[in-house]
Structures are given as C-alpha cells and as structure tokens.
Design an enzyme around this catalytic site. Structure first.
Site, PDB file in Angstrom:
ATOM      1  N   HIS A  18       0.937  -1.368  -0.008  1.00  0.00           N
ATOM      2  CA  HIS A  18      -0.023   0.016  -0.131  1.00  0.00           C
ATOM      3  C   HIS A  18       0.898   1.098   0.091  1.00  0.00           C
ATOM      4  O   HIS A  18       2.133   1.029  -0.103  1.00  0.00           O
ATOM      5  CB  HIS A  18      -1.045  -0.007   1.173  1.00  0.00           C
ATOM      6  CG  HIS A  18      -0.501  -0.181   2.458  1.00  0.00           C
ATOM      7  ND1 HIS A  18       0.519   0.707   3.139  1.00  0.00           N
ATOM      8  CD2 HIS A  18      -0.448  -1.138   3.346  1.00  0.00           C
ATOM      9  CE1 HIS A  18       0.958   0.505   4.241  1.00  0.00           C
ATOM     10  NE2 HIS A  18       0.335  -0.836   4.530  1.00  0.00           N
ATOM     11  N   HIS A  21       3.738   1.295   2.654  1.00  0.00           N
ATOM     12  CA  HIS A  21       5.011   0.884   2.203  1.00  0.00           C
ATOM     13  C   HIS A  21       5.842   1.674   1.261  1.00  0.00           C
ATOM     14  O   HIS A  21       7.031   1.718   0.984  1.00  0.00           O
ATOM     15  CB  HIS A  21       4.736  -0.740   1.564  1.00  0.00           C
ATOM     16  CG  HIS A  21       4.022  -1.705   2.402  1.00  0.00           C
ATOM     17  ND1 HIS A  21       2.801  -2.248   2.271  1.00  0.00           N
ATOM     18  CD2 HIS A  21       4.360  -1.945   3.619  1.00  0.00           C
ATOM     19  CE1 HIS A  21       2.442  -2.947   3.018  1.00  0.00           C
ATOM     20  NE2 HIS A  21       3.421  -2.879   4.037  1.00  0.00           N
ATOM     21  N   CYS A 126       1.228 -11.454  19.988  1.00  0.00           N
ATOM     22  CA  CYS A 126       0.535 -10.784  19.023  1.00  0.00           C
ATOM     23  C   CYS A 126       1.026 -11.344  17.645  1.00  0.00           C
ATOM     24  O   CYS A 126       2.255 -10.830  17.351  1.00  0.00           O
ATOM     25  CB  CYS A 126       0.588  -9.396  19.216  1.00  0.00           C
ATOM     26  SG  CYS A 126      -0.439  -8.502  17.902  1.00  0.00           S
ATOM     27  N   CYS A 129       1.893  -8.265  15.475  1.00  0.00           N
ATOM     28  CA  CYS A 129       3.288  -7.460  15.629  1.00  0.00           C
ATOM     29  C   CYS A 129       4.400  -8.768  15.399  1.00  0.00           C
ATOM     30  O   CYS A 129       5.716  -8.443  15.147  1.00  0.00           O
ATOM     31  CB  CYS A 129       3.540  -6.974  17.050  1.00  0.00           C
ATOM     32  SG  CYS A 129       2.343  -5.895  17.596  1.00  0.00           S
ATOM     33  N   CYS A 144      -3.892  -5.887  21.946  1.00  0.00           N
ATOM     34  CA  CYS A 144      -2.608  -5.219  21.399  1.00  0.00           C
ATOM     35  C   CYS A 144      -2.899  -3.791  21.004  1.00  0.00           C
ATOM     36  O   CYS A 144      -3.992  -3.627  20.222  1.00  0.00           O
ATOM     37  CB  CYS A 144      -2.033  -6.025  20.182  1.00  0.00           C
ATOM     38  SG  CYS A 144      -0.966  -5.004  19.157  1.00  0.00           S
ATOM     39  N   HIS A 147      -2.713  -3.269  16.972  1.00  0.00           N
ATOM     40  CA  HIS A 147      -3.754  -4.242  16.254  1.00  0.00           C
ATOM     41  C   HIS A 147      -5.084  -4.698  16.598  1.00  0.00           C
ATOM     42  O   HIS A 147      -6.053  -5.175  16.074  1.00  0.00           O
ATOM     43  CB  HIS A 147      -3.036  -5.679  15.712  1.00  0.00           C
ATOM     44  CG  HIS A 147      -1.809  -5.476  15.282  1.00  0.00           C
ATOM     45  ND1 HIS A 147      -0.334  -5.413  15.567  1.00  0.00           N
ATOM     46  CD2 HIS A 147      -1.459  -5.650  13.650  1.00  0.00           C
ATOM     47  CE1 HIS A 147       0.415  -5.150  14.759  1.00  0.00           C
ATOM     48  NE2 HIS A 147      -0.069  -5.316  13.744  1.00  0.00           N
ATOM     49  N   LYS A 298      -6.533   6.591   9.696  1.00  0.00           N
ATOM     50  CA  LYS A 298      -5.322   5.605   9.571  1.00  0.00           C
ATOM     51  C   LYS A 298      -5.915   4.711   8.568  1.00  0.00           C
ATOM     52  O   LYS A 298      -7.103   4.482   8.152  1.00  0.00           O
ATOM     53  CB  LYS A 298      -5.406   4.801  10.892  1.00  0.00           C
ATOM     54  CG  LYS A 298      -4.374   4.105  11.242  1.00  0.00           C
ATOM     55  CD  LYS A 298      -4.317   3.343  12.488  1.00  0.00           C
ATOM     56  CE  LYS A 298      -3.317   2.379  12.463  1.00  0.00           C
ATOM     57  NZ  LYS A 298      -3.001   1.632  13.667  1.00  0.00           N
ATOM     58  N   LYS A 301      -7.802  -1.997   6.544  1.00  0.00           N
ATOM     59  CA  LYS A 301      -8.755  -2.903   5.768  1.00  0.00           C
ATOM     60  C   LYS A 301     -10.069  -2.777   5.983  1.00  0.00           C
ATOM     61  O   LYS A 301     -11.105  -2.828   5.051  1.00  0.00           O
ATOM     62  CB  LYS A 301      -8.447  -4.337   5.684  1.00  0.00           C
ATOM     63  CG  LYS A 301      -7.301  -4.653   4.729  1.00  0.00           C
ATOM     64  CD  LYS A 301      -7.133  -6.214   4.798  1.00  0.00           C
ATOM     65  CE  LYS A 301      -5.523  -6.654   3.928  1.00  0.00           C
ATOM     66  NZ  LYS A 301      -5.031  -7.954   4.346  1.00  0.00           N
TER      67      LYS A 301
HETATM   68  O1  ME8 Z   1       6.980  -4.293   9.912  1.00  0.00           O
HETATM   69  N1  ME8 Z   1       2.760   4.690   6.602  1.00  0.00           N
HETATM   70  O2  ME8 Z   1       6.427  -5.253   7.904  1.00  0.00           O
HETATM   71  P1  ME8 Z   1       5.392  -4.213   7.414  1.00  0.00           P
HETATM   72  C1  ME8 Z   1       3.987   4.748   6.313  1.00  0.00           C
HETATM   73  N2  ME8 Z   1       8.443  -7.148   8.245  1.00  0.00           N
HETATM   74  N3  ME8 Z   1       4.958   3.669   6.677  1.00  0.00           N
HETATM   75  C2  ME8 Z   1       4.059   2.278   6.746  1.00  0.00           C
HETATM   76  C3  ME8 Z   1       2.654   2.382   6.881  1.00  0.00           C
HETATM   77  C4  ME8 Z   1       2.113   3.549   6.940  1.00  0.00           C
HETATM   78  N4  ME8 Z   1       0.584   3.767   6.977  1.00  0.00           N
HETATM   79  N5  ME8 Z   1       2.356   1.277   7.164  1.00  0.00           N
HETATM   80  C5  ME8 Z   1       3.532   0.270   7.215  1.00  0.00           C
HETATM   81  C6  ME8 Z   1       7.322  -4.907   9.111  1.00  0.00           C
HETATM   82  N6  ME8 Z   1       4.697   1.198   7.118  1.00  0.00           N
HETATM   83  C7  ME8 Z   1       8.366  -6.175   9.287  1.00  0.00           C
HETATM   84  C8  ME8 Z   1      10.026  -5.268   9.214  1.00  0.00           C
HETATM   85  S1  ME8 Z   1      12.436  -4.993   9.045  1.00  0.00           S
HETATM   86  C9  ME8 Z   1      13.746  -6.199   9.288  1.00  0.00           C
HETATM   87  C10 ME8 Z   1      10.848  -5.826   9.450  1.00  0.00           C
HETATM   88  C11 ME8 Z   1       5.892   0.714   7.152  1.00  0.00           C
HETATM   89  O3  ME8 Z   1       4.939  -4.892   6.205  1.00  0.00           O
HETATM   90  C12 ME8 Z   1       6.430   0.150   8.470  1.00  0.00           C
HETATM   91  O4  ME8 Z   1       6.663   1.340   9.452  1.00  0.00           O
HETATM   92  O5  ME8 Z   1       4.340  -4.108   8.528  1.00  0.00           O
HETATM   93  C13 ME8 Z   1       7.620  -0.608   8.052  1.00  0.00           C
HETATM   94  O6  ME8 Z   1       8.623   0.244   8.271  1.00  0.00           O
HETATM   95  C14 ME8 Z   1       7.337  -1.239   6.581  1.00  0.00           C
HETATM   96  O7  ME8 Z   1       6.309  -0.186   6.234  1.00  0.00           O
HETATM   97  C15 ME8 Z   1       6.825  -2.542   6.529  1.00  0.00           C
HETATM   98  O8  ME8 Z   1       6.056  -2.838   7.257  1.00  0.00           O
END
Ligand code: ME8
Length: 528
Positions: A18, A21, A126, A129, A144, A147, A298, A301
């Site tokens: 999204h 990311h 969780c 997380c 949590c 979540h 925020k 889904k």
């Molecule tokens: O946390 N706005 O994965 P993830 C900005 N696999 N950034 C966002 C966001 C948003 N709304 N939502 C998610 C993980 N992110 C782990 C990381 S690293 C060794 C392991 C960012 O898919 C989030 O902060 O939940 C994170 O940096 C990245 O997307 C991946 O999130």
C-alpha cells in the site's frame, strides 16, 4: 564519501503493497539517488519478510502453501517498486537460500557465545506484531494497542536472547551519538523503552510455528521472525563470521537504515544488541519515518481506505511515477506523519511540477527559439564582473549555493525540507523572469539583455534538474535533455555555467516536462 549502503524495512507479504510501504521505498530511493550524485559506490537493499505465524495462517486459510503465498505476494511488491522506479540493488526475500543459511549460522554463533539460552516461558503473543507483548502494554480491554486484537497466551520452551546484557552499551551509544536515531526527538522514546527491557524470545516451537528457519542442531525449534528479519541487512552482503565477503567488508556498517516509527524499537534496541553480540559495528543512522494517513484517517482494511501505489498512477493516468514520488516525499517533514488525499495531490503536483518548474523551462526555451532561433551567444553569459541585468549573477550564485544546502538536508535525511529548497530556487527564477520581462527587453530591442535573462535561467534550470533528479528522475532527465546537460554529473562537478554557447534547441525539440494532472481523470477515486 567512499561508499553508501542503505536499506529499507522488509515488508510482510500478507497482502499487496500500500502507499505506506511505498512512502518508505520512495524516501529510500530518493536518498539513494541523491547519494549516487555524491559517490559511485552505492548499495541499496530492500525486500520482503516472509516467515511467521501470520503467513502460515493466511496461507492455510487460502488452501495454499506458505511458499506459494509468499511467491505471489513478493512479486506484487517487486512489480510495484518497478512501477515507482525504485532502483534497488538487491531484493532480498527471507526465504532465499543464502539468507536462511547465514541466519542459521548467526543463531548458532549466538548460542555458542552464550548470548542465546533455552528457557520455558509463558507469554502473550500478538501475531500482528509477531512478538510477545508485556501485560502493561495492552489496552484496558487487554488488546494489542496497534492491532486491537487479543494476544494469544503461549507456553513454550524457547530460545532467548540476552538483550539485557547489552542494555547499558546501547544506552551509551544512543547518548554518545545523538544522530544515531533520526529524527533526534525519537531518541528519548527509545531510552524510555530501554528502561524496562527483558531478554527476548527468538525461537518458536516447531509444533506451533512451522513456517520459519530451523534452528541448526535443534529442528524442533524455528528461528522467530525478528532475528530472521533483522539479519537480512547483513545476510544480503554475504556476512560470514569466519570468511567475510568483499561486499560485507565494503558496505557494512550501513550508512542509513530507513524504517517506520512503529518498528524503531526493533531497530534501535534489538538490532544493535544482535550486532554487538556478533562483534559488529552499528549502523550509522536509523531513520524512522512517520506514517501516512489517507484523508487524515489511519489506513486499514476495515475502513476500506487502503490505497495501492499503482492505483494512484492509474487513476491519474500518469505515464511515469515522478509526480507521485514527489508528492509522497514531500508529504511530511522528517519523521512526522504525512497524509495522502487526491485533491491535495492534484493541487501540489500541478502547482510545483507543472506550473512553476515545467512552465519555466518551457517558456524560457520557447523564448530562446523565438528571439534567437534557439542559439545561446557568448555575450549572454554573466560572471561576477559582468552582468547587464542586475541580479543575474546573484540568482546563479544562489542556485549553485543551494546544492550545499540540499546536501546538508540529505545528510540529516530531511527529504521534504530539501525539496522545499529546490522549489524555492524555481520560485526565485520565476520572479527573476517576471521582474526582468525578457519579452519587453526583446520588444525594446535590448537583445543581449534578453539573452542574458534567458541564459541565466537555463543555467539555473541545469542545477534544478540535477537537484530534482532523485525525486523525479524522468522529469529531470527530460529537462536535462532539452538543456544538453549531463544528468549523471556529480553534484560537486556542477558549475554556474552548464549551458554551452551555440545552438541549444529547435522548436520541435521543446516538450513540456510535466503535463498538469487532469482534473476529470483525478475524480476517479483511488480508493479500492
Ligand atoms: O514491520 N505509513 O513489515 P510491515 C508509512 N516485516 N509507513 C508504513 C505504513 C504507513 N501507513 N504502514 C506500514 C514489518 N509502514 C516487518 C519489518 S524489518 C527487518 C521487518 C511501514 O509490512 C512500516 O513502518 O508491517 C515498516 O517500516 C514497513 O512499512 C513494513 O511494514
């Protein structure tokens, strides 16, 4: 600067990417492209985090294997980053064989050194997380806080990592290196979290979690998400304790690791502790960006407001991702939360990229063709001693001086702030054109003065194209082409006179670098 190594968080592959990311990958790509204008030795790592209970459960619910789910979703991330021109060197997947082997060796070494020990444990897990939570971190209803789900009570014999052993060293490192955590205002938050840290579980029983990397010598346990995930930053470089790879020797420690604020604890406490236990240097900077909301809500889904980055490109019929990259990168000051809205997107990119920057180049080149048949004459150039129009040389100097200002913002990962500086040069150049009205100068037959105004602006545009390149690589390349400017030039080599005397352009060669985003198209909602 001899090298620059930067990484992003690796995304969970439970679903499609999204714009949150995308925000992170765009910021990192912009930092990478900027530093590639300062060094030839750059390595940019991104990828996906594929193990864990959540993937196992999602795959089971879909009736496919976890690997099938990961393959399908990892591809969606790769496709999205391609559409956004994210120019990484490696896309690591935690299911890659080389990664898995090195993680097993890292784990073994930590066990041998006494940093990992086995312990029976009951905790609240969780799966959102992918970590155990403390009772005091839960909401009043026992959920949590991130979540809003009740964590599972898990009783297992697990391996534990001695995080507490490294507490004092990490506190010292954070205090002695105020720019380790970027932005600095987050360091206190981390120091508070460090106050009550405990040793952490780093494996799960195979009977509960099958989708993970086996612990060598103990196949009843699988290595749990965070040790697996965090290690990607060194496994990608071929980390090997006994026989360090050339890549590892060249690039580690990372110059910056870009992550979201929600996973700062893992990167500024767990990760440094693992590195200290391995006897490795810590990354120079951990840059925690803020979160992106949609229309100030925020993204979730359940609210149905999750936006995919490619949906934005499609809805606005964009032929390249530059406008989206620019908008996302400038959506928030360093470390603060940003927001996406269709209307704001349209308004901002039309104003900055089309009306201010694109039009300035287009108008200037068109006047050069109209008044001088596209030719720049020797007498149009200015220097400290010679200018016919007051302010020409000052504008050039101001633009050239902004290179250092922009570099300084990038040294602090202030991406939106740097963009503001670039746009301020565009505004100054537009004001210079309005104040000196080259069309009036031409009418009055003051042709050298008219040529000086146009040539000064074109020289400024060379600097602007170089500075905007990390944000808008396609637009910048298009600008540079029309200016006969080498966009691959290092920032240090740019001078106040990049335009060459002689025929620069013909009418046919002038093209708008960015068309206004169509307001009717934009009314197609991006929300799916
Ligand atoms: O946390 N706005 O994965 P993830 C900005 N696999 N950034 C966002 C966001 C948003 N709304 N939502 C998610 C993980 N992110 C782990 C990381 S690293 C060794 C392991 C960012 O898919 C989030 O902060 O939940 C994170 O940096 C990245 O997307 C991946 O999130």
């Amino acid at each position: 600067m001899d090298k620059f190594y930067l990484t992003t968080a690796i995304d969970y592959v439970n679903g499609a990417p999204h714009i949150g990311h995308a925000y992170e990958k765009i910021l990192t790509d912009i930092i990478a492209r900027h530093f590639s204008q300062r060094t030839d030795n750059m390595y940019f790592l991104t990828g996906t985090d594929e193990h864990g209970i959540k993937i196992q459960k999602t795959a089971a619910a879909k009736g496919i294997t976890p690997k099938e789910l990961c393959d399908a979703n990892a591809q969606k991330f790769k496709d999205a980053w391609k559409a956004l021109d994210i120019n990484y060197n490696r896309f690591i997947r935690t299911t890659d064989e080389d990664h898995k082997k090195i993680v097993q060796k890292i784990f073994k070494k930590l066990v041998e050194n006494g940093d990992i020990y086995k312990h029976s444990y009951q905790g609240l897990y969780c799966s959102g997380c992918e970590c155990f939570l403390n009772e005091k971190d839960l909401t009043e209803d026992g959920l949590c806080p991130d979540h809003l789900k009740k964590p599972e009570v898990v009783s297992e014999e697990n391996y534990f990592f001695k995080l507490t052993k490294y507490k004092d060293a990490i506190i010292k490192h954070i205090k002695e290196n105020p720019d380790f955590i970027v932005p600095a205002f987050r360091a206190n938050e981390v120091l508070n979290q460090l106050e009550d840290i405990q040793d952490i579980s780093v494996s799960r029983a195979k009977s509960n979690v099958q989708w993970g990397i086996d612990v060598l010598d103990d196949p009843e346990q699988s290595i749990y998400v965070w040790i697996d995930a965090l290690s990607n930053y060194i496994t990608a470089l071929g980390y090997d304790d006994e026989n360090p790879s050339e890549m590892f020797k060249t690039y580690w420690p990372a110059d910056v690791q870009v992550i979201g604020k929600d996973i700062l604890k893992f990167h500024s406490i767990y990760w440094p502790a693992i590195l200290l236990a391995l006897g490795l240097p810590l990354p120079k900077h951990i840059y925690a960006h803020g979160w992106i909301t949609i229309d100030e809500s925020k993204m979730s889904k359940s609210l149905g407001n999750v936006i995919s980055p490619t949906a934005v490109l499609e809805a606005f019929n964009l032929e390249h991702p530059d406008a989206f990259r620019y908008y996302m990168a400038t959506s928030a000051p360093c470390g603060k939360d940003g927001n996406y809205s269709d209307d704001d997107f349209k308004e901002k990119v039309n104003a900055h990229l089309a009306n201010s920057m694109g039009n300035l180049l287009n108008r200037t080149l068109s006047m050069l063709v109209k008044y001088f048949d596209g030719e720049v004459k020797e007498e149009f150039f200015v220097n400290a001693e010679a200018e016919r129009i007051k302010g020409s040389y000052a504008l050039l100097k101001q633009a050239l001086g902004k290179i250092k200002v922009v570099e300084n913002h990038f040294n602090h990962f202030e991406i939106a702030e740097a963009a503001q500086e670039i746009i301020s040069i565009v505004d100054a150049a537009n004001k210079y054109v309005t104040d000196n009205a080259p069309w009036t100068l031409a009418k009055e037959e003051k042709m050298t003065e008219c040529g000086e105004v146009l040539t000064t602006v074109l020289n400024v545009m060379c600097i602007i194209s170089a500075l905007i390149y990390p944000y808008c690589p396609n637009i910048a390349a298009n600008m540079a082409k029309q200016l006969s400017f080498d966009i691959t030039k290092k920032l240090d080599d740019i001078t106040e006179c990049e335009i060459k005397a002689g025929k620069l352009i013909t009418k046919e060669e002038i093209h708008p670098v960015f068309l206004r985003v169509d307001s009717e198209l934009a009314d197609k909602s991006t929300k799916k």
